[in-house]
Write a protein that holds these residues in place. Sequence first.
Motif, PDB file in Angstrom:
ATOM      1  N   ALA A  62       6.413   2.448  -9.779  1.00 33.79           N
ATOM      2  CA  ALA A  62       6.511   1.234  -8.973  1.00 33.79           C
ATOM      3  C   ALA A  62       5.704   1.348  -7.677  1.00 33.79           C
ATOM      4  O   ALA A  62       5.130   0.369  -7.198  1.00 33.79           O
ATOM      5  CB  ALA A  62       7.972   0.942  -8.644  1.00 33.79           C
ATOM      6  N   ARG A  63       5.629   2.533  -7.118  1.00 31.27           N
ATOM      7  CA  ARG A  63       4.881   2.705  -5.859  1.00 31.27           C
ATOM      8  C   ARG A  63       3.376   2.584  -6.076  1.00 31.27           C
ATOM      9  O   ARG A  63       2.643   2.250  -5.148  1.00 31.27           O
ATOM     10  CB  ARG A  63       5.238   4.043  -5.213  1.00 31.27           C
ATOM     11  N   VAL A  64       2.911   2.833  -7.293  1.00 31.82           N
ATOM     12  CA  VAL A  64       1.499   2.589  -7.603  1.00 31.82           C
ATOM     13  C   VAL A  64       1.223   1.088  -7.540  1.00 31.82           C
ATOM     14  O   VAL A  64       0.227   0.644  -6.959  1.00 31.82           O
ATOM     15  CB  VAL A  64       1.142   3.155  -8.997  1.00 31.82           C
ATOM     16  N   VAL A  65       2.133   0.306  -8.125  1.00 31.97           N
ATOM     17  CA  VAL A  65       2.017  -1.155  -8.059  1.00 31.97           C
ATOM     18  C   VAL A  65       2.072  -1.619  -6.609  1.00 31.97           C
ATOM     19  O   VAL A  65       1.364  -2.540  -6.191  1.00 31.97           O
ATOM     20  CB  VAL A  65       3.144  -1.818  -8.884  1.00 31.97           C
ATOM     21  N   LEU A  66       2.895  -0.949  -5.823  1.00 25.85           N
ATOM     22  CA  LEU A  66       3.101  -1.328  -4.429  1.00 25.85           C
ATOM     23  C   LEU A  66       1.819  -1.223  -3.607  1.00 25.85           C
ATOM     24  O   LEU A  66       1.568  -2.034  -2.719  1.00 25.85           O
ATOM     25  CB  LEU A  66       4.180  -0.426  -3.825  1.00 25.85           C
ATOM     26  N   ARG A  67       1.000  -0.249  -3.900  1.00 29.28           N
ATOM     27  CA  ARG A  67      -0.255  -0.099  -3.159  1.00 29.28           C
ATOM     28  C   ARG A  67      -1.160  -1.309  -3.401  1.00 29.28           C
ATOM     29  O   ARG A  67      -1.851  -1.777  -2.486  1.00 29.28           O
ATOM     30  CB  ARG A  67      -0.966   1.196  -3.546  1.00 29.28           C
ATOM     31  N   PRO A  84      -6.978  -0.237  16.505  1.00 31.12           N
ATOM     32  CA  PRO A  84      -6.579   0.217  15.164  1.00 31.12           C
ATOM     33  C   PRO A  84      -7.716   0.079  14.158  1.00 31.12           C
ATOM     34  O   PRO A  84      -8.550  -0.824  14.260  1.00 31.12           O
ATOM     35  CB  PRO A  84      -5.425  -0.722  14.806  1.00 31.12           C
ATOM     36  N   THR A  85      -7.764   0.984  13.208  1.00 32.22           N
ATOM     37  CA  THR A  85      -8.730   0.901  12.120  1.00 32.22           C
ATOM     38  C   THR A  85      -8.128   0.088  10.976  1.00 32.22           C
ATOM     39  O   THR A  85      -6.934  -0.234  10.977  1.00 32.22           O
ATOM     40  CB  THR A  85      -9.075   2.305  11.608  1.00 32.22           C
ATOM     41  N   LEU A  86      -8.967  -0.242   9.996  1.00 35.89           N
ATOM     42  CA  LEU A  86      -8.473  -0.942   8.807  1.00 35.89           C
ATOM     43  C   LEU A  86      -7.442  -0.081   8.089  1.00 35.89           C
ATOM     44  O   LEU A  86      -6.476  -0.594   7.526  1.00 35.89           O
ATOM     45  CB  LEU A  86      -9.642  -1.281   7.879  1.00 35.89           C
ATOM     46  N   ARG A  87      -7.649   1.212   8.134  1.00 37.90           N
ATOM     47  CA  ARG A  87      -6.690   2.143   7.522  1.00 37.90           C
ATOM     48  C   ARG A  87      -5.323   2.059   8.202  1.00 37.90           C
ATOM     49  O   ARG A  87      -4.284   2.117   7.548  1.00 37.90           O
ATOM     50  CB  ARG A  87      -7.242   3.574   7.618  1.00 37.90           C
ATOM     51  N   ASP A  88      -5.324   1.898   9.537  1.00 36.28           N
ATOM     52  CA  ASP A  88      -4.073   1.735  10.274  1.00 36.28           C
ATOM     53  C   ASP A  88      -3.336   0.478   9.833  1.00 36.28           C
ATOM     54  O   ASP A  88      -2.121   0.492   9.636  1.00 36.28           O
ATOM     55  CB  ASP A  88      -4.345   1.658  11.783  1.00 36.28           C
ATOM     56  N   VAL A  89      -4.083  -0.616   9.703  1.00 38.50           N
ATOM     57  CA  VAL A  89      -3.465  -1.881   9.319  1.00 38.50           C
ATOM     58  C   VAL A  89      -2.905  -1.789   7.898  1.00 38.50           C
ATOM     59  O   VAL A  89      -1.793  -2.268   7.622  1.00 38.50           O
ATOM     60  CB  VAL A  89      -4.471  -3.050   9.432  1.00 38.50           C
ATOM     61  N   PHE A  90      -3.655  -1.152   6.991  1.00 37.04           N
ATOM     62  CA  PHE A  90      -3.153  -0.969   5.629  1.00 37.04           C
ATOM     63  C   PHE A  90      -1.870  -0.135   5.644  1.00 37.04           C
ATOM     64  O   PHE A  90      -0.894  -0.459   4.942  1.00 37.04           O
ATOM     65  CB  PHE A  90      -4.192  -0.283   4.750  1.00 37.04           C
ATOM     66  N   ARG A  91      -1.862   0.914   6.439  1.00 36.06           N
ATOM     67  CA  ARG A  91      -0.670   1.771   6.517  1.00 36.06           C
ATOM     68  C   ARG A  91       0.525   0.974   7.045  1.00 36.06           C
ATOM     69  O   ARG A  91       1.660   1.162   6.583  1.00 36.06           O
ATOM     70  CB  ARG A  91      -0.948   2.972   7.414  1.00 36.06           C
ATOM     71  N   HIS A  92       0.274   0.086   8.001  1.00 33.48           N
ATOM     72  CA  HIS A  92       1.319  -0.765   8.545  1.00 33.48           C
ATOM     73  C   HIS A  92       1.891  -1.658   7.444  1.00 33.48           C
ATOM     74  O   HIS A  92       3.112  -1.741   7.248  1.00 33.48           O
ATOM     75  CB  HIS A  92       0.730  -1.609   9.691  1.00 33.48           C
ATOM     76  N   PHE A  93       1.017  -2.346   6.709  1.00 39.23           N
ATOM     77  CA  PHE A  93       1.455  -3.212   5.615  1.00 39.23           C
ATOM     78  C   PHE A  93       2.185  -2.417   4.529  1.00 39.23           C
ATOM     79  O   PHE A  93       3.200  -2.860   3.999  1.00 39.23           O
ATOM     80  CB  PHE A  93       0.258  -3.930   4.997  1.00 39.23           C
ATOM     81  N   HIS A  94       1.643  -1.245   4.220  1.00 42.22           N
ATOM     82  CA  HIS A  94       2.229  -0.457   3.144  1.00 42.22           C
ATOM     83  C   HIS A  94       3.599   0.101   3.537  1.00 42.22           C
ATOM     84  O   HIS A  94       4.493   0.208   2.684  1.00 42.22           O
ATOM     85  CB  HIS A  94       1.294   0.687   2.753  1.00 42.22           C
ATOM     86  N   SER A  95       3.779   0.445   4.803  1.00 40.29           N
ATOM     87  CA  SER A  95       5.091   0.908   5.270  1.00 40.29           C
ATOM     88  C   SER A  95       6.133  -0.198   5.095  1.00 40.29           C
ATOM     89  O   SER A  95       7.269   0.052   4.680  1.00 40.29           O
ATOM     90  CB  SER A  95       5.023   1.339   6.740  1.00 40.29           C
ATOM     91  N   ASN A 139       6.257   1.274  11.795  1.00 35.36           N
ATOM     92  CA  ASN A 139       7.577   0.845  11.342  1.00 35.36           C
ATOM     93  C   ASN A 139       8.014  -0.508  11.874  1.00 35.36           C
ATOM     94  O   ASN A 139       9.031  -1.032  11.425  1.00 35.36           O
ATOM     95  CB  ASN A 139       8.630   1.884  11.735  1.00 35.36           C
ATOM     96  N   TRP A 140       7.289  -1.096  12.823  1.00 33.62           N
ATOM     97  CA  TRP A 140       7.746  -2.381  13.383  1.00 33.62           C
ATOM     98  C   TRP A 140       7.102  -3.506  12.599  1.00 33.62           C
ATOM     99  O   TRP A 140       5.876  -3.637  12.564  1.00 33.62           O
ATOM    100  CB  TRP A 140       7.395  -2.464  14.860  1.00 33.62           C
ATOM    101  N   PHE A 141       7.924  -4.366  11.998  1.00 36.51           N
ATOM    102  CA  PHE A 141       7.441  -5.335  11.024  1.00 36.51           C
ATOM    103  C   PHE A 141       7.554  -6.780  11.512  1.00 36.51           C
ATOM    104  O   PHE A 141       8.067  -7.647  10.812  1.00 36.51           O
ATOM    105  CB  PHE A 141       8.198  -5.157   9.708  1.00 36.51           C
ATOM    106  N   ASN A 142       7.067  -7.049  12.701  1.00 39.61           N
ATOM    107  CA  ASN A 142       6.965  -8.419  13.206  1.00 39.61           C
ATOM    108  C   ASN A 142       5.515  -8.857  13.074  1.00 39.61           C
ATOM    109  O   ASN A 142       4.691  -8.634  13.971  1.00 39.61           O
ATOM    110  CB  ASN A 142       7.424  -8.498  14.661  1.00 39.61           C
TER     111      ASN A 142
END
Length: 310
Positions: free
Chosen positions: A39-44, A73-84, A293-296
């Motif tokens: 499921a986490r593969v789908v999640l990415r 922030p880099t694009l990688r940071d933003v992806f990590r934010h969304f993925h968290s 971890n902050w999701f606003n």
Amino acid sequence: MSTPDLAARVEWAQRGERSNMAMLRVMTWISLRLGRRVARVVLRGISLYFLVFAHAARRASRTYLARALGRPPTLRDVFRHFHSFAACIHDRVYLLNDRFDLFDIEIHGREAIDAVLAQGRGAFLMGAHLGSFEVLRAAGRHQAQLRVAMVMYADNARKINRALAAINPAAVQDVIPLGRVDSMLQVEAALDAGGVLGVLGDRSLESGATLALPFLEHGAEFPLGAMRLAAVLKRPVLFMAGLYLGGNRYAIHFEPLADFSALARADRERAVNRAVADYAACLERHCRAAPYNWFNFFDFWQSPAKRGAR
């Protein structure tokens, strides 16, 4: 406040939900039948989809991360934010179905919550859209002394209940809706029984009072309603966060914020303002320590007047 101003103020509440109940049930089936690893593969892929197409959320993420990280922030940071965020939502499927064996959960500040529970008068846990509140709520269903119910406005409660029912119908009873004739009776009864009530202090659904405070070095407005409720009912308040540490790891944090048990009515407003300021400072500290971890995913710092002028 006029209707247009109010609608602008609660911008985050107006955005259409990209997911629906059918998709949630499909994801639940995949998660429980095929396992968390698959499921986490789908999640990415889901995280990547939102990174590409959720333009407003991406802008808001960049604004927040720049302030929390102290650098662009880099694009990688933003992806990590969304993925968290996606990972925390996804893990609710397992937590609500009592699959605690899949997770490594550490608890900090256990003595603070134990001291409050020992009083037997209940307490408020002031959380935020920070990490996973479900880590605590799910764990509480297996610890008699830590029964946790969420307190929220009726519209949000209906949405949450539909989502919870799609995952595990047994979880629905852990939500107390506000805005009903018997809402305060339910809240007070739960507290008198020694229950712990979770509220989120970083958003407001109504035109209630707010307090302007510095947050990540910029002015923001924090709602006063939840803290006022705790003060009126004369209960202790703790900050709570269930931070996602990556993989299968979470860390639950408890920190005392205020004890309104012996508060005089004349001192109530000042005590509430001080407690909300302490809450904002605590939230900022955790945002800096665990920035993804902050999701606003909206412009948290934009003033109501500014939003109403658009």
